[in-house]
Design an enzyme around this catalytic site. Structure first.
Site, PDB file in Angstrom:
ATOM      1  N   TRP A  71      11.379  33.773   0.591  1.00  0.00           N
ATOM      2  CA  TRP A  71      10.877  33.014  -0.564  1.00  0.00           C
ATOM      3  C   TRP A  71      11.292  31.560  -0.492  1.00  0.00           C
ATOM      4  O   TRP A  71      10.523  30.664  -0.860  1.00  0.00           O
ATOM      5  CB  TRP A  71      11.319  33.661  -1.873  1.00  0.00           C
ATOM      6  CG  TRP A  71      10.796  35.062  -1.995  1.00  0.00           C
ATOM      7  CD1 TRP A  71      11.530  36.207  -2.133  1.00  0.00           C
ATOM      8  CD2 TRP A  71       9.421  35.487  -1.968  1.00  0.00           C
ATOM      9  NE1 TRP A  71      10.697  37.300  -2.188  1.00  0.00           N
ATOM     10  CE2 TRP A  71       9.412  36.891  -2.090  1.00  0.00           C
ATOM     11  CE3 TRP A  71       8.203  34.818  -1.852  1.00  0.00           C
ATOM     12  CZ2 TRP A  71       8.230  37.643  -2.101  1.00  0.00           C
ATOM     13  CZ3 TRP A  71       7.023  35.561  -1.855  1.00  0.00           C
ATOM     14  CH2 TRP A  71       7.041  36.953  -1.976  1.00  0.00           C
ATOM     15  N   ASP A 114      14.355  28.658  -7.960  1.00  0.00           N
ATOM     16  CA  ASP A 114      13.467  29.819  -8.083  1.00  0.00           C
ATOM     17  C   ASP A 114      14.362  31.003  -8.466  1.00  0.00           C
ATOM     18  O   ASP A 114      15.121  31.494  -7.647  1.00  0.00           O
ATOM     19  CB  ASP A 114      12.760  30.066  -6.741  1.00  0.00           C
ATOM     20  CG  ASP A 114      11.977  31.381  -6.710  1.00  0.00           C
ATOM     21  OD1 ASP A 114      11.918  32.073  -7.750  1.00  0.00           O
ATOM     22  OD2 ASP A 114      11.435  31.710  -5.636  1.00  0.00           O
ATOM     23  N   LYS A 162       9.683  40.550 -12.056  1.00  0.00           N
ATOM     24  CA  LYS A 162      10.928  41.070 -11.495  1.00  0.00           C
ATOM     25  C   LYS A 162      11.936  41.459 -12.575  1.00  0.00           C
ATOM     26  O   LYS A 162      12.809  42.262 -12.330  1.00  0.00           O
ATOM     27  CB  LYS A 162      11.572  40.047 -10.545  1.00  0.00           C
ATOM     28  CG  LYS A 162      10.644  39.539  -9.447  1.00  0.00           C
ATOM     29  CD  LYS A 162      10.536  40.468  -8.267  1.00  0.00           C
ATOM     30  CE  LYS A 162       9.429  40.093  -7.290  1.00  0.00           C
ATOM     31  NZ  LYS A 162       9.499  38.742  -6.742  1.00  0.00           N
TER      32      LYS A 162
END
Ligand code: PLP
Length: 355
Positions: free
Chosen positions: A98, A166, A190
């Site tokens: 990511w 993030d 999530k």
């Protein structure tokens, strides 16, 4: 009863599923799916969702909360565009898939990216610690939790530059000091709600200061803050369900209580991984994630038997990410400790019969 260890979309509280389902049928006489996002009833939902985010994370004044579409993947671009200043340079920490995505998108919009710390040399199995941080940058970016490999920063990155994070896979799982950040973003699926919404917590001071010549209206956070997440049609169902989840989180003691529970859940599973001779944990002990616990079987040839027995125990979503293999147990807020106990008991029983 299933025990859902999936990495995302993931488990939410059962009462949240129930209330969300009810609202699909009847939300003040209409289905939630047919109400106008500009109706008074939905504007109230959006306002409450934003307020609950602020309440749950103790967001100080001077910050705004917006819910957009596009996932954290669009967040990579939005972060880079909105944080770009005169230097057009940024410092990124590369802790895996990511983070790499964020780096790629920053470059794509013309940012000169300095990857000043990386754990790529060891397959991202640790969090880089000894690095020298560039000073001549517009901002610093990192990914607080590596969802795929299972590593997590244990403290906020220290810098004098504006800080962007993030937090897709660990937001609301632990107490954080929002005042250290200029921009936080996180895909809902999530720990917050169903896929579809992406949460941005942005310091108002940074809005409208981008030097990027390329700035489509939708990617400009200033527009979304001004329109209170109603620049265009927001992801209504995801925002509503996220609101329900935040109500539930706060009713159950908020983020501090969730953090305590998350620490206990992770300890239970890591203790088993460390004491069970058939398993090992592949990431640096001090960097282990509380949210995504990865482990490997020491005897590869027993994999199909282990798969059979955890599936028989009602466990789902335990397969490791396709890029790393092994096993990954995601322990997001809504996963009860009883489910972790079922996994631990399954590992013990497996070792008793096969070890
Ligand atoms: C899942 C994830 C993403 C990607 O999220 P999308 O909403 O699918 O774009 C980005 N960053 C992290 C840390 C993630 O866990």
């Amino acid at each position: 009863m299933k025990h859902n260890f999936g990495a995302g979309p993931c488990i939410l509280p059962q009462n949240v599923f129930k209330q969300a389902a009810d609202a699909v049928i009847d939300f003040n006489g209409l289905s939630l799916l047919e109400v106008s996002h500009r109706s008074g009833d939905f504007v109230k939902v959006m306002d409450e969702a934003q307020d609950l985010v602020k309440k749950a994370l103790n967001v100080p004044s001077g910050y705004s909360v917006v819910f957009l579409q596009g996932g954290a993947s669009l967040g990579f671009t939005i972060a880079a565009l909105n944080m770009m200043r005169d230097k057009k340079k940024a410092g990124y920490i590369n802790t895996g898939t990511w983070a790499k995505g964020a780096i790629k998108e920053a470059k794509a919009v013309g940012t000169d990216v300095n990857v000043f710390a990386t754990s790529e040399d060891k397959n991202f199995s640790y969090i880089p610690k000894n690095y020298s941080m560039p000073m001549d940058v517009d901002y610093i970016h990192y990914t607080s939790n590596n969802t795929i490999v299972g590593t997590q920063f244990k403290s906020i990155v220290e810098t004098n530059s504006p800080l962007v994070c993030d937090m897709s896979s660990d937001i609301f799982s632990q107490v954080i000091d929002v005042s250290k950040f200029d921009l936080i973003y996180a895909g809902a699926q999530k720990n917050l709600g169903p896929a579809g919404a992406t949460l941005y917590i942005v310091k108002d001071e940074i809005l409208g200061k981008s030097t990027s010549a390329f700035m489509p209206s939708y990617l400009n956070l200033k527009n979304h803050v001004e329109k209170e997440s109603m620049l265009n049609t927001p992801p209504v169902f995801s925002v509503y369900t996220s609101m329900l989840n935040l109500r539930d989180l706060i009713a159950n003691g908020g983020v501090p209580a969730a953090e305590k529970k998350n620490i206990a859940k992770a300890a239970l599973l890591y203790n088993e991984i460390d004491s069970n001779p058939l398993f090992n944990g592949p990431v640096a002990v001090e960097d282990r994630s509380l949210m995504n616990v990865t482990f490997l079987l020491n005897k590869e040839e027993l994999a199909s038997e282990f798969d059979q027995i955890w599936k028989a125990a009602g466990i789902v979503g335990l397969a490791g990410h396709r890029s790393v293999g092994g096993y990954r147990a995601s322990l997001y807020n809504a996963l009860p400790i009883e489910s972790v106990q079922v996994l631990v008991d399954t590992m013990k029983e497996f070792t008793r019969t096969k070890g």
